[in-house]
Design a protein around this motif. Structure first.
Motif, PDB file in Angstrom:
ATOM      1  N   GLU A   1      -5.263   0.921   3.250  1.00 23.30           N
ATOM      2  CA  GLU A   1      -4.767  -0.098   3.956  1.00 23.30           C
ATOM      3  C   GLU A   1      -4.757   0.392   5.540  1.00 23.30           C
ATOM      4  O   GLU A   1      -4.927  -0.374   6.416  1.00 23.30           O
ATOM      5  CB  GLU A   1      -3.621  -0.650   3.658  1.00 23.30           C
ATOM      6  CG  GLU A   1      -2.837  -1.954   4.263  1.00 23.30           C
ATOM      7  CD  GLU A   1      -2.292  -1.592   5.727  1.00 23.30           C
ATOM      8  OE1 GLU A   1      -2.061  -0.432   6.090  1.00 23.30           O
ATOM      9  OE2 GLU A   1      -2.124  -2.495   6.634  1.00 23.30           O
ATOM     10  N   GLU A   2      -4.329   1.659   5.640  1.00 27.11           N
ATOM     11  CA  GLU A   2      -4.283   1.947   7.031  1.00 27.11           C
ATOM     12  C   GLU A   2      -5.661   2.459   7.976  1.00 27.11           C
ATOM     13  O   GLU A   2      -5.795   2.481   8.922  1.00 27.11           O
ATOM     14  CB  GLU A   2      -3.185   3.150   7.277  1.00 27.11           C
ATOM     15  CG  GLU A   2      -1.962   3.140   6.720  1.00 27.11           C
ATOM     16  CD  GLU A   2      -1.081   2.252   7.708  1.00 27.11           C
ATOM     17  OE1 GLU A   2      -1.656   1.940   8.631  1.00 27.11           O
ATOM     18  OE2 GLU A   2       0.010   1.903   7.377  1.00 27.11           O
TER      19      GLU A   2
ATOM     20  N   HIS B   1       7.718  -6.032   3.248  1.00 31.43           N
ATOM     21  CA  HIS B   1       7.009  -4.933   4.102  1.00 31.43           C
ATOM     22  C   HIS B   1       7.990  -4.907   5.114  1.00 31.43           C
ATOM     23  O   HIS B   1       8.788  -5.859   5.720  1.00 31.43           O
ATOM     24  CB  HIS B   1       5.683  -5.413   4.645  1.00 31.43           C
ATOM     25  CG  HIS B   1       5.104  -4.295   5.451  1.00 31.43           C
ATOM     26  ND1 HIS B   1       5.385  -3.398   6.479  1.00 31.43           N
ATOM     27  CD2 HIS B   1       3.768  -3.742   4.788  1.00 31.43           C
ATOM     28  CE1 HIS B   1       4.314  -2.469   6.815  1.00 31.43           C
ATOM     29  NE2 HIS B   1       3.423  -2.565   5.481  1.00 31.43           N
TER      30      HIS B   1
ATOM     31  N   HIS C   1      -1.830  -6.753   7.832  1.00 38.96           N
ATOM     32  CA  HIS C   1      -1.324  -6.720   6.309  1.00 38.96           C
ATOM     33  C   HIS C   1      -2.382  -6.905   5.361  1.00 38.96           C
ATOM     34  O   HIS C   1      -3.169  -8.024   5.549  1.00 38.96           O
ATOM     35  CB  HIS C   1       0.048  -7.120   6.076  1.00 38.96           C
ATOM     36  CG  HIS C   1       1.106  -6.896   6.785  1.00 38.96           C
ATOM     37  ND1 HIS C   1       1.747  -5.512   6.715  1.00 38.96           N
ATOM     38  CD2 HIS C   1       1.720  -7.325   8.060  1.00 38.96           C
ATOM     39  CE1 HIS C   1       2.550  -5.291   7.619  1.00 38.96           C
ATOM     40  NE2 HIS C   1       2.658  -6.571   8.319  1.00 38.96           N
TER      41      HIS C   1
ATOM     42  N   ASP D   1       6.666   1.974   5.481  1.00 41.11           N
ATOM     43  CA  ASP D   1       5.723   1.362   5.556  1.00 41.11           C
ATOM     44  C   ASP D   1       4.707   1.306   4.265  1.00 41.11           C
ATOM     45  O   ASP D   1       4.063   2.028   3.910  1.00 41.11           O
ATOM     46  CB  ASP D   1       4.829   1.891   6.911  1.00 41.11           C
ATOM     47  CG  ASP D   1       3.467   0.990   7.109  1.00 41.11           C
ATOM     48  OD1 ASP D   1       2.892   1.536   7.986  1.00 41.11           O
ATOM     49  OD2 ASP D   1       2.960   0.234   6.417  1.00 41.11           O
ATOM     50  N   GLY D   2       4.392  -0.027   3.681  1.00 40.70           N
ATOM     51  CA  GLY D   2       3.937   0.010   2.621  1.00 40.70           C
ATOM     52  C   GLY D   2       4.491   0.108   1.286  1.00 40.70           C
ATOM     53  O   GLY D   2       4.676  -0.768   0.527  1.00 40.70           O
TER      54      GLY D   2
ATOM     55  N   GLN E   1       8.267  -3.111  11.267  1.00 42.63           N
ATOM     56  CA  GLN E   1       7.557  -2.371  12.167  1.00 42.63           C
ATOM     57  C   GLN E   1       7.732  -2.718  13.868  1.00 42.63           C
ATOM     58  O   GLN E   1       6.933  -2.219  14.475  1.00 42.63           O
ATOM     59  CB  GLN E   1       5.924  -2.183  11.890  1.00 42.63           C
ATOM     60  CG  GLN E   1       5.658  -1.745  10.267  1.00 42.63           C
ATOM     61  CD  GLN E   1       4.336  -1.661  10.067  1.00 42.63           C
ATOM     62  OE1 GLN E   1       3.576  -2.611   9.866  1.00 42.63           O
ATOM     63  NE2 GLN E   1       4.008  -0.504   9.907  1.00 42.63           N
TER      64      GLN E   1
ATOM     65  N   HIS F   1       0.863  -1.170   0.065  1.00 37.74           N
ATOM     66  CA  HIS F   1      -0.041  -0.043  -0.020  1.00 37.74           C
ATOM     67  C   HIS F   1       0.875   1.102   0.128  1.00 37.74           C
ATOM     68  O   HIS F   1       1.896   1.263   0.264  1.00 37.74           O
ATOM     69  CB  HIS F   1      -0.810   0.056   1.346  1.00 37.74           C
ATOM     70  CG  HIS F   1      -0.260   0.106   2.571  1.00 37.74           C
ATOM     71  ND1 HIS F   1       0.241   1.176   3.324  1.00 37.74           N
ATOM     72  CD2 HIS F   1       0.194  -0.943   3.207  1.00 37.74           C
ATOM     73  CE1 HIS F   1       0.821   0.807   4.306  1.00 37.74           C
ATOM     74  NE2 HIS F   1       1.014  -0.408   4.395  1.00 37.74           N
TER      75      HIS F   1
HETATM   76 MN    MN Z   1       1.760  -1.290   6.253  1.00 36.20          MN
END
Ligand code: MN
Ligand code: HGY
Ligand code: MN
Length: 411
Positions: free
Chosen positions: A125-126, A191, A360, A91-92, A194, A80
């Protein structure tokens, strides 16, 4: 044959400039001006590779690099480009740039696997707009239909359906573009981890075994607003007191009934009228509960609901608990995990098998196809913050592993 560190760096840096909060992390909500700029940048790249591009009714982008057998099920890879507020630039984006880069390498080396390879960019996505994570992939995989898109709305009460329409999309057609069973042979998502496991253990690659499930609730206490000075304590019907007590007990609940991997977060709170000298009449907050073991989520949610009811009664206030998003915990496909591991060994990469506490889009694909995830380290385990960082060399290692894995699955 390997991926290009320079092109990977250039794409990630370019995308990070499509940002509503420069100087304070990266903010790029789906359907925003910044989202449009990032989409246009990537669509330009896809055009230069002669990819077959389609965009569904809520903005999920699919860009296909044709294989020898155009009827064979495809190998999908992507992620994403939307972010949280003041998030990071990896992120993504790492997974989208990784997918683009491996297709570039195939294109410049004129490699034509049997199965087509398709880049996918999932919208929303978020959940930053509508508080429902993975809304785009839920639509693409048939978990969300038109009614669901009309139900979830942003802070101004505008539904995802209408926001997508205003963005120039055709959400009324979203159900026609769903991924059909058998259409996808495998899906791999690169990815950033995190979390801190890979950084702590100085491993370059995480091979994901399971992705956590989650439930997100909005809890709304409603009481009686009144003057902060003239209303005696024993006469109050104060929703803030009830909310504060429940929020302070979340950690205790997880201690008591959760598993070792259950996590719970209260990340957003709204107080109405939110004025220092007025007893609130409404306090609402979000609760995000996750675990790779569904039993942990079940037990934590049951205990939480009990405590919420007790505090509402004790403070003589009304309470409503609504579930606004959920995703099942999933085990990733052994065959794909094995393919990734063999490829990592052949590349001589240090790696660790692990679970994902983050959710995810791949989890949404797991009912339709075999899914795998490749993690690269997050420095100090930070993510969803401006400090989010992953060395480009690690992202390149992840891209080289993605390339080897996808070529093996698509040959
Ligand atoms: Mn993500
Ligand atoms: O919340 C998550 O786990 C993901 O980053 N949306
Ligand atoms: Mn995220």
């Amino acid at each position: 044959m390997e991926t290009s560190l320079e092109r990977i760096r250039k794409d990630i840096e370019a995308l990070s400039h499509f940002n509503a909060t420069p100087g304070c992390g990266v903010t790029r909500f789906s359907y925003s001006k910044e989202d449009r700029q990032a989409r246009d940048y990537l669509l330009e790249q896809f055009k230069s590779l002669d990819l077959d591009v389609s965009i569904d009714g809520v903005g999920n982008i699919r860009a296909r690099y044709l294989g020898k057998d155009s009827d064979a099920p495809i190998v999908m890879t992507g992620s994403h480009i939307d972010t949280v507020l003041n998030g990071g630039k990896f992120d993504g984006v790492a997974g989208v740039v990784g997918a683009l880069e491996i297709v570039r390498v195939m294109h410049e080396n004129d490699i034509r696997p049997t199965h087509s390879v398709e880049i996918v960019i999932f919208t929303e996505e978020e959940g930053s707009n509508f508080y429902s994570t993975m809304a785009g992939s839920k639509a693409l995989t048939g978990k969300y239909g038109i009614d669901d898109l009309k139900k979830i709305s942003n802070e101004n009460g505008v539904s995802m359906f209408d926001v997508a329409r205003q963005f120039g999309l055709t959400p009324e057609n979203v159900e026609e573009h769903r991924i059909r069973p058998g259409e996808v042979k495998a899906m791999i998502e690169l990815h950033v981890e995190q979390g801190a496991v890979l950084d702590d253990e100085k491993k370059t690659i995480g091979i994901v075994n399971a992705i956590a499930g989650m439930k997100t609730f909005v809890v709304t206490f409603t009481g009686k607003s009144n003057h902060a000075g003239t209303t005696p304590m024993y006469l109050r019907e104060n929703p803030m007191s009830a909310a504060a007590q429940v929020i302070s007990e979340v950690e205790d609940i997880l201690q008591q009934v959760g598993t070792h991997s259950t996590v719970g977060t209260v990340g957003k709170i709204i107080c109405v009228p939110n004025v220092p000298n007025v007893i609130p009449n409404k306090v609402a907050f979000t609760l995000d509960v996750r675990d790779v073991d569904p039993r942990g989520i079940r037990a934590a949610v049951a205990e939480f609901k009990k405590r919420v009811a007790d505090k509402a009664a004790a403070h003589k206030v009304e309470v409503d608990i609504s579930l606004i998003a959920q995703g099942q915990a999933i085990q990733l496909a052994g065959t794909v995990v094995g393919t990734i591991e063999t490829a990592a060994q052949e590349l001589g990469l240090t790696y660790k098998k692990m679970n994902s506490g983050a959710v995810h889009d791949s989890a949404m694909m797991a009912e339709l196809t075999d899914v795998g995830m490749i993690f690269v380290p997050s420095v100090a385990g930070r993510s969803h913050v401006p400090e989010e960082n992953t060395p480009f060399e690690d992202i390149k290692a992840g891209c080289d592993l993605l390339l080897k894995t996808v070529l093996r699955l698509a040959r």
